[in-house]
Design an enzyme around this catalytic site. Structure first.
Site, PDB file in Angstrom:
ATOM      1  N   ARG A 129      56.372   1.240   5.792  1.00 47.22           N
ATOM      2  CA  ARG A 129      55.118   0.535   5.497  1.00 47.22           C
ATOM      3  C   ARG A 129      55.206  -0.955   5.820  1.00 47.22           C
ATOM      4  O   ARG A 129      54.183  -1.597   6.065  1.00 47.22           O
ATOM      5  CB  ARG A 129      54.755   0.746   4.017  1.00 47.22           C
ATOM      6  CG  ARG A 129      53.328   0.301   3.642  1.00 47.22           C
ATOM      7  CD  ARG A 129      52.960   0.787   2.260  1.00 47.22           C
ATOM      8  NE  ARG A 129      51.590   0.427   1.879  1.00 47.22           N
ATOM      9  CZ  ARG A 129      51.276  -0.469   0.971  1.00 47.22           C
ATOM     10  NH1 ARG A 129      52.238  -1.122   0.315  1.00 47.22           N
ATOM     11  NH2 ARG A 129      50.021  -0.724   0.681  1.00 47.22           N
ATOM     12  N   ILE A 183      45.061  -3.052   3.316  1.00 50.08           N
ATOM     13  CA  ILE A 183      45.757  -1.781   3.493  1.00 50.08           C
ATOM     14  C   ILE A 183      45.774  -1.114   2.121  1.00 50.08           C
ATOM     15  O   ILE A 183      46.114  -1.732   1.115  1.00 50.08           O
ATOM     16  CB  ILE A 183      47.190  -1.980   4.048  1.00 50.08           C
ATOM     17  CG1 ILE A 183      47.909  -0.644   4.194  1.00 50.08           C
ATOM     18  CG2 ILE A 183      47.998  -2.939   3.202  1.00 50.08           C
ATOM     19  CD1 ILE A 183      49.280  -0.777   4.883  1.00 50.08           C
ATOM     20  N   SER A 184      45.356   0.137   2.076  1.00 49.55           N
ATOM     21  CA  SER A 184      45.188   0.836   0.799  1.00 49.55           C
ATOM     22  C   SER A 184      46.514   1.006   0.072  1.00 49.55           C
ATOM     23  O   SER A 184      47.593   1.022   0.679  1.00 49.55           O
ATOM     24  CB  SER A 184      44.573   2.215   1.029  1.00 49.55           C
ATOM     25  OG  SER A 184      43.278   2.108   1.551  1.00 49.55           O
ATOM     26  N   SER A 185      46.420   1.178  -1.224  1.00 51.08           N
ATOM     27  CA  SER A 185      47.580   1.554  -2.030  1.00 51.08           C
ATOM     28  C   SER A 185      48.177   2.849  -1.495  1.00 51.08           C
ATOM     29  O   SER A 185      47.446   3.761  -1.094  1.00 51.08           O
ATOM     30  CB  SER A 185      47.155   1.755  -3.482  1.00 51.08           C
ATOM     31  OG  SER A 185      48.062   2.587  -4.171  1.00 51.08           O
TER      32      SER A 185
END
Length: 210
Positions: A35, A59-61
């Site tokens: 990530r 950016i999403s969890s």
């Protein structure tokens, strides 16, 4: 990916699995996708939190990415359309599960940087287009799965039209000031059923390009 990255990814995948029921394939996808490549501030890359990226986007969890991916039932399918590529993390996860991923991003700088990210990881099955996400990507339709990585009060009809019969579309739907992950299944050209899954928080689906 080196051993240290793999250890970080696996630790995060284990933390996700403590909160979200993951299939083995989805778990391995998280273990094999560093990530930190997709997050500007690397020291926070493996926190289970959303992170800011370029273009005033997020950016999403990882927890949200996991929920969306599991809802999509994407393992082994041929073509997936993603609306809202961002820095590319969700598409990278999908690329380990589906044969081909087509991702549309309205912000030119993010579309360009996501391509660089995919190339650095050797992900050749991900294709990025700079365009209005509401238009989808008709030249490669129909898609087995469609994922919206941005919230909308209503899914544009054009995206449902590009979804194959029997296909699944997952989107954050905004209603009465709240957002929920909703899973749609296209039973026929005129019949679509839906199921509300969980609360979420996404940037909005916007028209046009930037």
């Amino acid at each position: 990916m080196d051993n240290l990255e793999r250890i970080k990814c696996q630790k995060m995948a284990d933390e996700i699995a403590d909160n979200v029921a993951l299939s083995l394939g989805v778990y391995e996808a998280f273990c094999n996708t560093p990530r930190e490549i997709f997050v500007p501030v690397g020291r926070y890359a493996y926190d289970l939190l959303a992170q800011p990226i370029d273009g005033s986007q997020w950016i999403s969890s990882p927890l949200t990415v996991a929920k969306m991916t599991m809802a999509l039932e994407v393992e082994g399918v041929d073509k997936v359309l993603e609306i809202g590529c961002g820095s590319g993390y969700q598409a990278a996860i999908l690329s380990h599960l589906a044969h081909r991923v087509f991702s549309v991003e309205r912000i030119a700088s993010l579309a360009a940087s996501s391509r660089v990210n995919f190339e650095s990881l050797g992900l050749r099955g991900v294709h990025v287009r700079h365009d209005d996400g509401r238009s989808g990507w008709s030249s490669f339709a129909p898609f087995d799965r469609v994922l919206l990585s941005c919230a909308t009060p209503e899914v544009p009809k054009r995206l449902f039209d590009q979804l194959a019969q029997g296909g699944i579309l997952v989107a954050p739907i905004e209603s009465n000031g709240a957002q929920n992950i909703v899973k749609f299944k296209k039973l026929s050209a005129t019949e679509i059923v839906s199921e509300v899954l969980d609360e979420c928080l996404f940037v909005p689906l916007l028209s046009g390009t930037a």
